[in-house]
Design an enzyme around this catalytic site. Structure first.
Site, mmCIF file in Angstrom:
data_model
loop_
_atom_site.group_PDB
_atom_site.id
_atom_site.type_symbol
_atom_site.label_atom_id
_atom_site.label_comp_id
_atom_site.label_asym_id
_atom_site.label_seq_id
_atom_site.Cartn_x
_atom_site.Cartn_y
_atom_site.Cartn_z
ATOM 1 C CE LYS A 202 -3.651 -2.553 0.000
ATOM 2 N NZ LYS A 202 -3.230 -3.848 0.472
HETATM 3 C C1 LIG Z 1 -9.671 -2.943 -1.334
HETATM 4 C C2 LIG Z 1 -9.024 -3.702 -0.225
HETATM 5 N N1 LIG Z 1 -9.706 -3.926 0.897
HETATM 6 C C3 LIG Z 1 -9.166 -4.586 1.936
HETATM 7 C C4 LIG Z 1 -7.889 -5.076 1.877
HETATM 8 C C5 LIG Z 1 -7.353 -5.861 3.028
HETATM 9 O O1 LIG Z 1 -6.243 -5.289 3.620
HETATM 10 P P1 LIG Z 1 -5.186 -6.194 4.411
HETATM 11 O O2 LIG Z 1 -4.420 -6.981 3.423
HETATM 12 O O3 LIG Z 1 -4.341 -5.187 5.138
HETATM 13 O O4 LIG Z 1 -5.949 -7.040 5.362
HETATM 14 C C6 LIG Z 1 -7.128 -4.869 0.720
HETATM 15 C C7 LIG Z 1 -5.759 -5.401 0.614
HETATM 16 O O5 LIG Z 1 -5.186 -5.492 -0.446
HETATM 17 C C8 LIG Z 1 -7.711 -4.164 -0.362
HETATM 18 O O6 LIG Z 1 -7.036 -3.935 -1.489
#
Ligand SMILES: Cc1ncc(COP(=O)(O)O)c(C=O)c1O
Length: 424
Positions: A202
Site C-alpha cells: 500500500k
Molecule cells: C480494497 C481492499 N480492501 C481490503 C484489503 C485488506 O487489507 P489487508 O491486506 O491489510 O488485510 C485490501 C488489501 O489489499 C484491499 O485492497
C-alpha cells in the site's frame, strides 16, 4: 520469421531496474529504535509516562484525514470487520459490495456472518455503480461498502445520497486510496467510517497494518473495544507502570491491535505520503496521454474527484487488440518487455478462486445461508467484460521519472504491434 517480443526471446524494451517499494521514510529507523527502548511494544503493555506510538499515529492520521477519530488495527481486513460490526452488521444481514475488488471486500462480510451482495461497477471508474447499488437494496440490507479501486475515487456524491435515502451506513474502503480527495475532503471522511490497509504493497505501509476513521464518537468507541478484547483508552492516562487500557466489559472484542513498531513507522511514512502521491500522479498523467494516443482507455475517476492516489495503474486495451489473444498473453508479454509485473485486473469476486466461502466450515450456518453466500449466484456483466481488457501494474513503477513512463508506453506499443507473435 524474425522474433520481436521479449517473451519469445526478442530484445526487451528495458533491463534497467525499477524503483523498489516500500521505501523507508527518513525518520523510520530512529522511530523504531525509540520503540525498542521504550519498554512498551504494544498498547496492551503498561503505560510508560509517554503517549503510545499508536495514539500518536491515531491523532496524526485523524488530523490528516480531517476527522475526529482514528482506530488503528492490525490490518485492512481487521479494520473492515471492525467497521461492519460497529455499524451493527451481523448474522444474516446483507451488505452491498463491489464485484471488482480484492477478496477482502467479500471475505470480511462473510467473516461477520453476513451476506455479501456483489454489484456491478461503473465501466469508466471501475468502482461501484450507484444505480446498481440502489437496485440491490432489500429490507435485509444493513450497510454499503464502497472501494476506491486502483486509482479512482468512487462516485461518493451518488453513493452517499443512496445510503442516506435508505438510512444505511456507508463504509468507504480506502485500502487503495490513502490521501485521495473528493470535493476537497479526504476519502474515508465522507462515509460513516473509512477503513485503510497498511499492508506492504500500500502507498502508506508498515508491512502489515490498518486503521478505521470516523467522526462518530460512538462508532469509534465500539471499534476500540472490538479491536482490543473489550478494552479502551481512559480519559486520563494512569500512573506509569500501570495498564493504560481499561476493561469496561461494554462490548466483547478480539485482539486486532497494531504494534508500537508498526505505529511508529506509520507516523514517519505519513510525512512522505503527499510528496510520493504527487510524483505518482505526475507520472500517471503523462502515461495516460501516451496510452490514450495508442487507443487505450486509462481508468477514470468520479466527477467529484479533487485528488487521485495511484495505488495501481489500470488501463483498458482497445477492442481490436484482443480479438485473438487473451489478456494474460498480453500482460505476460509486457512483463517480459519491462522486467516489472504487468497483470490483468483482479478476477471479479463472483468468479475469483480466492473467494470460496464454502471451503470453510465456519460459514456453514445452514443450507439457506450457504445458498445466500454462494458467489455463483451473481451476474456482473460489466465486471466480466472489463476484466478481459484491463492491464494493471503496481505504483512502484510510477515512483521514477519520465523515462520510466516512456518505457511503459513503448512496451505497450511494441506488444500491440507484434501481438501476432502471441497467437501461436
Ligand atoms: C480494497 C481492499 N480492501 C481490503 C484489503 C485488506 O487489507 P489487508 O491486506 O491489510 O488485510 C485490501 C488489501 O489489499 C484491499 O485492497
Amino acid at each position: 520469421m524474425p522474433v520481436h517480443l521479449a517473451i519469445n526471446n526478442g530484445t526487451p524494451v528495458r533491463t534497467r531496474p525499477w524503483p523498489v517499494w516500500p521505501q523507508p521514510a527518513r525518520g523510520a529507523l530512529g522511530a523504531l529504535e525509540r520503540v525498542l527502548h521504550s519498554g512498551r511494544w504494544a498498547i496492551s503493555g503498561p503505560y510508560r509516562g509517554a503517549e503510545s506510538a499508536e495514539r500518536r499515529f491515531a491523532r496524526t492520521f485523524a488530523a490528516y484525514n480531517g476527522v475526529a477519530h482514528c482506530v488503528p488495527a492490525a490490518s485492512g481486513t481487521a479494520s473492515l470487520m471492525l467497521a461492519l460490526e460497529a455499524c451493527g452488521v451481523g448474522v444474516g444481514d446483507e451488505v452491498i459490495a463491489p464485484g471488482l475488488s480484492w477478496v477482502a471486500s467479500a471475505s470480511t462480510i462473510v467473516g461477520v456472518n453476513a451476506v455479501p451482495v456483489l454489484v456491478d461497477i461503473d465501466p469508466a471508474t471501475l468502482c461501484l455503480d450507484p444505480a446498481a447499488v440502489e437496485a440491490a437494496i432489500t429490507p435485509a440490507t444493513r450497510a454499503i461498502v464502497v472501494v476506491h479501486l486502483y486509482s479512482a475515487v468512487a462516485d461518493l456524491d451518488a453513493l452517499r445520497a443512496v445510503a442516506d435515502r435508505h438510512g444505511l451506513p456507508l463504509i468507504e474502503d480506502c485500502a487503495q486510496a490513502h490521501g485521495a480527495e473528493h470535493r476537497g475532503r479526504k476519502v474515508g471522511s465522507v462515509g460513516d467510517i473509512g477503513t485503510f490497509s497498511m499492508q506492504h504493497s500500500k502507498v502508506l505501509t508498515s508491512g502489515e497494518g490498518g486503521a478505521a476513521i470516523t467522526d462518530s464518537a460512538a462508532l469509534a468507541r465500539r471499534m476500540e473495544h472490538l479491536r482490543a478484547d473489550g478494552r479502551c483508552y481512559p480519559a486520563a492516562a494512569p500512573a506509569p507502570g500501570h495498564m493504560e487500557l481499561v476493561e469496561t466489559g461494554e462490548l466483547m472484542g478480539s485482539n486486532r491491535c497494531l504494534s508500537e513498531f508498526q505505529a511508529a513507522v506509520l507516523v514517519e511514512q505519513l510525512r512522505e505520503l503527499d510528496e510520493q502521491n504527487a510524483l505518482r500522479r505526475r507520472n500517471a498523467l503523462l502515461l495516460n496521454e501516451l496510452l490514450a494516443e495508442q487507443g487505450l482507455r486509462p481508468q477514470d475517476s468520479s466527477p467529484g474527484t479533487t485528488s487521485r492516489t495511484y495505488y495501481v495503474y489500470a488501463a483498458a486495451l482497445p477492442d481490436d487488440a484482443l480479438t485473438d489473444v487473451p489478456i494474460a498473453a498480453v500482460t505476460g508479454a509486457l512483463t517480459a518487455e519491462l522486467g516489472f509485473p504487468i497483470s490483468p485486473a483482479y478476477a471479479p469476486l463472483h468468479t475469483n478462486r480466492l473467494y470460496a466461502p464454502a471451503s470453510r466450515r465456519r460459514f456453514a450456518l445452514g443450507d439457506e445461508h450457504e445458498k445466500r453466500i454462494d458467489p455463483g449466484r451473481f451476474h456482473l456483466p460489466v465486471c466480466e467484460r472489463l476484466t478481459r481488457r484491463l492491464i494493471t501494474f503496481h505504483h512502484a513503477a510510477l515512483l521514477g521519472d519520465e523515462s520510466d513512463v516512456r518505457d511503459i508506453a513503448t512496451a505497450v506499443a511494441k506488444v500491440l504491434r507484434h501481438r501476432g507473435e502471441l497467437r501461436a
